[in-house]
Design a protein around this motif. Structure first.
Motif, short mmCIF file in Angstrom:
data_model
loop_
_atom_site.label_atom_id
_atom_site.label_comp_id
_atom_site.label_asym_id
_atom_site.label_seq_id
_atom_site.Cartn_x
_atom_site.Cartn_y
_atom_site.Cartn_z
N ASP A 48 -4.55 21.78 25.99
CA ASP A 48 -3.39 21.26 25.42
C ASP A 48 -2.16 22.29 25.51
OD1 ASP A 48 -1.67 19.63 24.44
OD2 ASP A 48 -2.51 19.27 22.53
N GLU A 49 -1.08 22.01 25.87
CA GLU A 49 -0.09 22.88 25.97
C GLU A 49 0.43 23.49 24.65
OE1 GLU A 49 4.70 23.21 27.12
OE2 GLU A 49 3.65 21.45 27.79
N ILE A 50 0.38 22.59 23.64
CA ILE A 50 0.72 23.31 22.40
C ILE A 50 -0.35 24.54 21.82
CG2 ILE A 50 -0.19 21.57 20.82
CD1 ILE A 50 3.10 23.44 20.19
N GLY A 51 -1.66 24.07 22.51
CA GLY A 51 -2.72 25.28 21.95
C GLY A 51 -2.47 26.40 22.81
N GLU A 52 -1.97 26.52 24.19
CA GLU A 52 -1.59 27.51 24.91
C GLU A 52 -0.53 28.17 24.19
OE1 GLU A 52 -0.75 26.18 28.81
OE2 GLU A 52 -3.12 26.09 29.07
N VAL B 118 -7.69 31.28 17.50
CA VAL B 118 -6.48 30.45 17.84
C VAL B 118 -7.28 29.09 18.09
CG1 VAL B 118 -5.03 29.95 19.52
CG2 VAL B 118 -5.06 32.13 18.90
N LEU B 119 -7.15 28.05 17.74
CA LEU B 119 -7.80 26.75 17.88
C LEU B 119 -7.16 26.06 18.91
CD1 LEU B 119 -8.03 25.22 14.36
CD2 LEU B 119 -9.64 26.62 15.40
N VAL B 120 -7.79 25.69 19.86
CA VAL B 120 -7.32 25.04 21.31
C VAL B 120 -8.29 23.73 21.46
CG1 VAL B 120 -6.49 27.21 22.24
CG2 VAL B 120 -8.79 26.20 22.70
N LYS B 121 -7.51 22.68 22.22
CA LYS B 121 -8.07 21.56 22.55
C LYS B 121 -8.04 21.17 23.92
CE LYS B 121 -8.23 16.72 20.53
NZ LYS B 121 -7.27 15.72 19.76
N GLU B 122 -9.17 20.44 24.52
CA GLU B 122 -9.15 19.81 25.79
C GLU B 122 -8.46 18.61 25.84
OE1 GLU B 122 -12.22 20.07 29.34
OE2 GLU B 122 -12.68 18.40 28.17
N VAL C 122 -5.69 32.08 11.34
CA VAL C 122 -5.92 31.00 11.99
C VAL C 122 -4.68 30.35 12.55
CG1 VAL C 122 -6.97 28.84 12.44
CG2 VAL C 122 -8.20 30.48 10.84
N ILE C 123 -4.53 30.08 14.07
CA ILE C 123 -3.21 29.58 14.43
C ILE C 123 -3.45 28.26 15.37
CG2 ILE C 123 -1.13 29.93 15.93
CD1 ILE C 123 -1.52 32.98 15.59
N ALA C 124 -2.84 27.29 15.28
CA ALA C 124 -3.11 26.08 15.93
C ALA C 124 -1.70 25.31 16.32
CB ALA C 124 -3.94 25.08 15.22
N GLY C 125 -1.89 24.47 17.05
CA GLY C 125 -0.52 23.71 17.40
C GLY C 125 -0.31 22.67 16.40
N ASN C 126 0.72 22.29 16.10
CA ASN C 126 1.32 21.21 15.06
C ASN C 126 0.72 19.91 15.29
OD1 ASN C 126 3.11 21.04 17.37
ND2 ASN C 126 4.81 20.27 15.93
N VAL C 127 0.47 19.62 16.80
CA VAL C 127 0.08 18.28 16.95
C VAL C 127 -0.29 18.21 18.39
CG1 VAL C 127 2.42 17.34 17.76
CG2 VAL C 127 0.79 15.57 16.98
N SER C 128 -1.57 17.49 18.69
CA SER C 128 -2.23 17.43 20.04
C SER C 128 -1.57 16.19 20.86
CB SER C 128 -3.50 17.38 19.93
OG SER C 128 -3.96 15.89 19.31
N THR C 129 -1.59 16.35 22.14
CA THR C 129 -0.98 15.37 23.16
C THR C 129 -1.71 14.21 23.16
OG1 THR C 129 -1.62 16.41 24.90
CG2 THR C 129 0.66 17.01 24.20
N ASP C 130 -2.98 14.16 22.69
CA ASP C 130 -3.94 12.94 22.67
C ASP C 130 -3.78 12.12 21.27
OD1 ASP C 130 -5.48 15.00 21.68
OD2 ASP C 130 -7.16 14.41 22.98
N GLY C 131 -4.48 12.82 20.57
CA GLY C 131 -4.63 11.94 19.26
C GLY C 131 -3.60 12.14 18.39
N SER C 132 -2.50 13.03 18.48
CA SER C 132 -1.48 13.13 17.65
C SER C 132 -1.54 13.02 16.03
CB SER C 132 -0.43 12.21 18.21
OG SER C 132 -0.28 12.23 19.75
N GLY C 133 -2.54 13.48 15.80
CA GLY C 133 -2.77 13.46 14.21
C GLY C 133 -1.97 14.31 13.58
N GLY C 134 -1.79 15.58 13.84
CA GLY C 134 -0.76 16.44 13.25
C GLY C 134 -1.25 16.85 11.79
N VAL C 135 -2.70 16.93 11.68
CA VAL C 135 -3.07 17.18 10.35
C VAL C 135 -4.03 18.18 10.12
CG1 VAL C 135 -2.42 15.02 9.16
CG2 VAL C 135 -4.63 15.40 10.17
N MET C 136 -4.54 18.81 11.43
CA MET C 136 -5.89 19.52 11.73
C MET C 136 -5.60 20.85 10.91
SD MET C 136 -8.80 19.53 12.38
CE MET C 136 -8.60 17.61 13.11
N ALA C 137 -4.32 21.68 11.06
CA ALA C 137 -4.42 22.90 10.47
C ALA C 137 -4.43 22.84 8.92
CB ALA C 137 -2.91 23.41 10.77
N SER C 138 -3.59 21.73 8.44
CA SER C 138 -3.65 21.50 7.09
C SER C 138 -5.06 21.25 6.18
CB SER C 138 -2.83 20.33 6.53
OG SER C 138 -1.28 20.90 6.98
#
Length: 258
Positions: free
Chosen positions: A36-40, A5-9, A115-131
């Motif tokens: 990040d909540e989406i990572g949780e 699980v990919l998480v982010k501070e 591998v499980i990740a959130g769709n978009v982080s609340t800081d960078g909001s890139g939304g492409v990391m999983a892909s």
């Protein structure tokens, strides 16, 4: 089954977020940092599956500054079996490309089925990391899932589009990302917090992953300019003296709002 699980501070959503105008980096001293909540929520998906399948190995992984170990360790307190923390001074200001390269290398080194990740982080909001990670690992990606079903050799779920919903699936090994439609994460209890102190916690550097952050052959993003957002100015006030309607219409026309 081994799930990473990919998480982010990230800076606390409810706190102030500021960029250092000298470096262009987030000013971590300006706000409390949290997972990040989406990572949780992504971790909750893995832990829920592990609750029903005791032979599941859940690994929480994060690329974060060296001082972020306590934040990453929260994933252990929630129930993950081990953690991988990638920390290196050469990663300060890393762009999406370098971040994906580092995470993919760490995932490959650790070994995985999913591998499980959130769709978009609340800081960078890139939304492409999983892909991007899936592309580097050369495995299927199923992104922005509102539901997740992990089966025997396959993962599936529902993805929503503007006009409809669709069912997608991918053979394992694979990478998926989830949305906020998935359930809230569980809270760490006292037993979990105490157990987290004894769980495996591996710290990796760029040397361990054989990655050169200044590799000229790889595409990198750089900040060319940065300026502080101007302070808000008072809006236009229209006093009704019998012609307020006309003044309002003129204001809308002048600002191309009609």
């Amino acid at each position: 089954m081994k799930i990473i699980v990919l998480v982010k501070e990230v800076p606390d959503t409810y706190g102030d977020r500021k960029l250092d105008l000298e470096t262009g980096l987030a000013d971590r001293a300006a706000s409390e940092t949290v997972l990040d909540e989406i990572g949780e929520r992504a971790l909750e998906v893995a832990l829920s599956y592990a609750d029903e399948n005791p032979d599941t190995d859940v690994v929480v992984m994060s690329m974060a500054p060296a001082g972020s170990a306590a934040t990453v360790r929260k994933g252990l307190a929630m129930g993950a079996g081990s953690a991988v923390h990638i920390a290196d001074e050469g990663l300060v200001g890393a762009d999406l490309g370098l971040t994906a390269e580092v995470l993919a290398a760490a995932v490959q080194r650790t070994g995985f089925d999913l591998v499980i990740a959130g769709n978009v982080s609340t800081d960078g909001s890139g939304g492409v990391m999983a892909s991007m990670v899936a592309e580097l690992l050369d495995v299927p990606a199923a992104t922005a899932l509102n539901t997740v079903v992990i089966g025997d050799g396959v993962v599936s779920g529902e993805r929503a589009s503007d006009a409809a919903t669709m069912q997608v699936s991918a053979a394992l090994p694979a990478v998926i990302s989830i949305t906020e439609r998935l359930p809230d994460a569980r809270f760490p209890n006292f037993k979990g917090i105490m157990a987290a102190k004894k769980k495996p916690f591996e710290t990796l550097s760029l040397v361990d992953l054989a990655i050169e952050p200044e590799d000229a052959s790889a595409s990198r993003s750089i900040v060319l300019g940065l300026s502080e957002k101007p302070p808000r100015q008072a809006g236009t006030k229209i006093v009704d003296e019998g012609d307020a309607g006309q003044k309002l219409a003129e204001f809308l026309v002048q600002n191309r709002l009609v």
